[in-house]
Structures are given as structure tokens and as C-alpha cells.
Design a protein around this motif. Structure first.
Motif, short mmCIF file in Angstrom:
data_model
loop_
_atom_site.label_atom_id
_atom_site.label_comp_id
_atom_site.label_asym_id
_atom_site.label_seq_id
_atom_site.Cartn_x
_atom_site.Cartn_y
_atom_site.Cartn_z
N THR A 148 43.94 44.06 26.34
CA THR A 148 42.76 43.25 26.64
C THR A 148 43.18 41.83 26.99
OG1 THR A 148 41.38 44.54 25.11
CG2 THR A 148 40.58 42.34 25.74
N TRP A 149 42.75 41.37 28.14
CA TRP A 149 43.05 40.02 28.60
C TRP A 149 41.90 39.07 28.28
CZ3 TRP A 149 47.64 38.55 30.94
CH2 TRP A 149 48.49 39.60 31.35
N ARG A 150 42.23 37.79 28.06
CA ARG A 150 41.22 36.76 27.81
C ARG A 150 41.46 35.60 28.76
NH1 ARG A 150 38.69 34.13 22.61
NH2 ARG A 150 38.36 31.97 23.33
N ALA A 151 40.47 35.31 29.61
CA ALA A 151 40.52 34.17 30.53
C ALA A 151 39.53 33.12 30.04
CB ALA A 151 40.16 34.62 31.94
N ASN A 152 40.03 31.95 29.71
CA ASN A 152 39.18 30.87 29.21
C ASN A 152 38.65 30.05 30.38
OD1 ASN A 152 39.58 31.50 26.45
ND2 ASN A 152 41.55 30.45 26.48
N LEU A 153 37.39 30.28 30.70
CA LEU A 153 36.75 29.64 31.84
C LEU A 153 36.15 28.29 31.46
CD1 LEU A 153 34.97 32.87 33.02
CD2 LEU A 153 36.54 31.57 34.47
N SER A 154 36.23 27.35 32.39
CA SER A 154 35.53 26.08 32.23
C SER A 154 34.04 26.30 32.51
CB SER A 154 36.10 25.03 33.18
OG SER A 154 37.46 24.79 32.90
N SER A 155 33.25 25.25 32.34
CA SER A 155 31.80 25.34 32.50
C SER A 155 31.41 25.98 33.83
CB SER A 155 31.20 23.93 32.41
OG SER A 155 29.81 23.97 32.60
N LEU A 156 30.46 26.90 33.77
CA LEU A 156 30.00 27.62 34.94
C LEU A 156 28.58 27.22 35.32
CD1 LEU A 156 31.21 31.21 33.96
CD2 LEU A 156 32.38 29.58 35.46
N ALA A 157 28.34 26.99 36.59
CA ALA A 157 27.00 26.71 37.09
C ALA A 157 26.25 28.03 37.28
CB ALA A 157 27.07 25.95 38.40
N SER A 158 24.93 27.99 37.19
CA SER A 158 24.12 29.20 37.35
C SER A 158 24.33 29.82 38.73
CB SER A 158 22.63 28.85 37.18
OG SER A 158 22.39 28.36 35.88
N GLY A 159 24.31 31.14 38.77
CA GLY A 159 24.48 31.84 40.03
C GLY A 159 25.32 33.09 39.87
N SER A 160 25.70 33.66 40.99
CA SER A 160 26.53 34.87 41.00
C SER A 160 27.98 34.47 41.18
CB SER A 160 26.09 35.79 42.14
OG SER A 160 26.93 36.93 42.21
N TRP A 161 28.85 34.98 40.33
CA TRP A 161 30.27 34.67 40.35
C TRP A 161 31.07 35.95 40.54
CZ3 TRP A 161 32.77 29.85 39.27
CH2 TRP A 161 31.89 28.78 39.01
N ARG A 162 32.21 35.82 41.19
CA ARG A 162 33.12 36.95 41.29
C ARG A 162 34.42 36.59 40.57
NH1 ARG A 162 33.55 41.76 43.88
NH2 ARG A 162 31.63 41.40 45.07
N MET A 163 34.86 37.48 39.70
CA MET A 163 36.07 37.30 38.92
C MET A 163 37.17 38.19 39.49
SD MET A 163 34.81 35.15 36.78
CE MET A 163 33.20 34.63 36.16
N PHE A 164 38.22 37.56 40.01
CA PHE A 164 39.32 38.29 40.62
C PHE A 164 40.52 38.37 39.67
CE2 PHE A 164 37.02 36.69 44.29
CZ PHE A 164 37.10 37.73 45.21
N THR A 165 41.18 39.50 39.65
CA THR A 165 42.44 39.66 38.93
C THR A 165 43.51 40.07 39.93
OG1 THR A 165 41.92 41.99 38.43
CG2 THR A 165 41.32 40.34 36.78
N SER A 166 44.65 39.39 39.89
CA SER A 166 45.76 39.68 40.79
C SER A 166 46.98 40.03 39.94
CB SER A 166 46.05 38.46 41.68
OG SER A 166 47.19 38.68 42.48
N PHE A 167 47.54 41.22 40.14
CA PHE A 167 48.61 41.70 39.27
C PHE A 167 49.41 42.79 39.96
CE2 PHE A 167 44.86 44.27 38.66
CZ PHE A 167 45.35 45.57 38.65
N THR A 168 50.56 43.12 39.35
CA THR A 168 51.41 44.20 39.83
C THR A 168 51.85 45.05 38.64
OG1 THR A 168 52.26 42.81 41.62
CG2 THR A 168 53.55 44.76 41.04
N PRO A 169 51.44 46.30 38.56
CA PRO A 169 51.91 47.17 37.47
C PRO A 169 53.43 47.27 37.48
CG PRO A 169 50.08 48.19 38.64
CD PRO A 169 50.53 47.01 39.46
N ASP A 170 54.02 47.35 36.28
CA ASP A 170 55.48 47.45 36.18
C ASP A 170 55.93 48.82 35.72
OD1 ASP A 170 57.90 46.20 36.70
OD2 ASP A 170 58.18 45.55 34.63
#
Length: 310
Positions: A148-170
């Protein structure tokens, strides 16, 4: 045919062969393709906190190769690819406050992936962008033993957001394959959209001016140059950030499609700049919002500008 009449033909053939070899070399060269202070710009919020637990100095970075980009990973607009799936801990996040976004990547076997290759000193790169391409955040989350990953986000404005993850399996069937997956999240409240700034060749941030030269064409690799100046003078003290002198992320205006490019300039201590070269490949035409991150004096700067791609 006489010997004298055949010599020009042989000479022409030799020149043609040499020309073909040179063209091939140029084609191959073209294909080869910054700690954590956030900079402030209207409509932008930059998270760039790194974590020792998400770094692995013992493993080589997959982003060390000059000019390496991640267009092969796709546009990132799906939560599944090649049997890998991104799952998040909810569809909403609170407005106007910091938030922890938890997520897991599962593999083709349905189990959480815990073994990731190091790419630009990190095992996972996380990006958040609002639908109007404001509020950009680039974060390096931490992973628990269960995947389980945890991303600590700064303050978010109201609306629709997209959360991207970029990685390479090992390990597993996807070992060594760069992937970008994403999910949308809603931040409740009254949404005030910001119009996309007009296309421009330069942007200012923290007293620095970033200028882009080049005319990228959709689906093609084109050279692009970024020059960094301050008070009209060339900047030559760029520091390495994530094993490069500049980190460039782009999002498409119509659908927030993702693209990720790096400079081809070789890193040589704290002496980067003023010019950084890229092999830019943006898959579709239209307006792209570019976020260029670079570091000086231990501070991270994030410049944003709109680039029109033909």
C-alpha cells in the motif's frame, strides 16, 4: 563497359552508401532519447517531497540514460494495463486541506506488487492534476510492506482530479516495462475553473525565466531546447534533481493525457544550464500544459507554460 566509364558509377554508389549510413546514425541518435521546496504560481500547488524509503541507491536508475522518456508507457488515462491495476482508497478527497491518498498496484496474478525498479532514484512517481490543468503536484510516495502506497497531497481545490502513478515492475511478467496508470478523484465543493493560459514560449518562476525553443509535431520525435536565465543572464548552477537537470511533465488540454520527457543533457555536478536539450515526442496535437521542474541552491522550482503541438 570500359574501366574508365565504370569509375563514376562506383564512386556514386559509395557516396550513396555513406549517405544512407549517416542518415541511419542520425535517426538512431534522435530516437535515444531537481529538495523539496514547492514553488508558488496561480492555480498551482507543487508537492515534491522525497522519501528515503522510496529510494534505493543500490539499484541503478532506469532514468539514467540520457534522453530516456516514457511515452511507451501510454497516456496513463486507464487504471489497468498489461494485467496491472491501480486501486485507490476512495473516490473523494476533502477540499482545502492536506490529504493522504492511499493506493495499491496489483499484478496479473491479482496480488499487490511490492517489487518496483528504481526510475530516476524513486520506485514510484505520483502526479495529481485538476481537470483544468491546475494544481499540479509531483510526489514520491512511501510504500508499506503490504504494497500500500501513501501520497501526501497538498491542499486541493474543488473539482475533478486525476491521480497518476508512474512505475516499472521489477519482477513478474511486466518486469522492466514502464507503466502509467491513473484514477479520477472528486474534491467536493464549488468548482471554479481556470482558463488554460495561451500558448507561450516562456514562463517566469521565482525570478527565473524558462524559454522553450522547438516546434514539436504530434507523434514524431522533435528536438526541443529549454533555456534558463535569471535577470537576463544565463543560469549555469542547476543542480541534479532526480538524476537529471530538469524534470518535464506534460498534460493534454482535452483529456489530461500524460507525457513524461527528460533532457538529453549529461549531468555534471551542480553546473547545469543554461541550455537543456530534449527529444520531445507528444502523441497528439493540440495544447499541452508543460511543468518543468529544476533545482538551484537546494530549492525546487516549477515553471508552467502552454505548448501548442501541431
Amino acid at each position: 563497359m570500359s574501366t574508365s566509364s565504370s569509375r563514376p558509377t562506383v564512386h556514386r554508389r559509395a557516396l550513396a552508401a555513406a549517405g544512407t549510413a549517416a542518415a541511419l546514425a542520425l535517426t538512431l541518435a534522435a530516437c535515444g532519447s531537481s529538495n523539496n521546496d514547492s514553488s508558488s504560481m496561480p492555480g498551482m500547488d507543487h508537492g515534491a517531497k522525497s522519501s528515503a524509503s522510496s529510494s534505493a541507491k543500490a539499484s541503478p536508475s532506469m532514468g539514467d540514460m540520457p534522453g530516456m522518456d516514457h511515452t511507451a508507457a501510454g497516456n496513463g488515462l486507464s487504471d489497468t494495463k498489461n494485467g496491472y491495476r491501480l486501486t485507490g482508497d476512495g473516490a473523494t478527497l476533502a477540499a482545502g486541506k492536506t490529504a493522504a491518498y492511499r493506493f495499491t498496484v496489483t499484478g496479473p496474478d491479482g496480488k499487490p506488487v511490492t517489487d518496483f525498479a528504481v526510475d530516476q532514484t524513486k520506485r514510484m512517481h505520483f502526479y495529481a492534476i485538476r481537470s483544468d490543468l491546475t494544481g499540479f503536484q509531483h510526489i514520491h510516495p512511501t510504500m508499506a510492506n503490504d504494497g500500500t502506497w501513501r501520497a501526501n497531497l497538498s491542499s486541493l481545490a474543488s473539482g475533478s482530479w486525476r491521480m497518476f502513478t508512474s512505475f516499472t515492475p521489477d519482477n513478474g511478467t511486466g518486469k522492466g516495462t514502464a507503466l502509467v496508470l491513473s484514477r479520477t478523484v472528486t474534491v467536493p465543493g464549488t468548482e471554479t475553473k481556470t482558463a488554460l493560459p495561451a500558448a507561450a514560449k516562456s514562463a517566469e518562476i521565482d525570478g527565473y525565466t524558462v524559454t522553450v525553443k522547438g516546434e514539436p509535431m504530434a507523434g514524431m520525435t522533435h528536438p526541443m531546447t529549454v533555456t534558463v536565465t535569471k535577470n537576463g543572464k544565463p543560469v549555469t548552477d542547476l543542480q541534479p534533481y532526480l538524476d537529471t537537470y530538469a524534470h518535464l511533465t506534460a498534460f493534454h488540454e482535452s483529456d489530461t493525457a500524460f507525457a513524461h520527457l527528460h533532457p538529453t543533457t549529461e549531468v555534471n555536478g551542480d553546473h547545469g544550464g543554461p541550455e537543456l536539450s530534449f527529444n520531445a515526442e507528444l502523441p497528439t496535437s493540440g495544447n499541452w500544459r508543460l511543468f518543468l521542474q529544476f533545482q538551484t541552491g537546494g530549492k525546487l522550482h516549477t515553471a508552467a507554460l502552454t505548448l501548442k503541438v501541431g
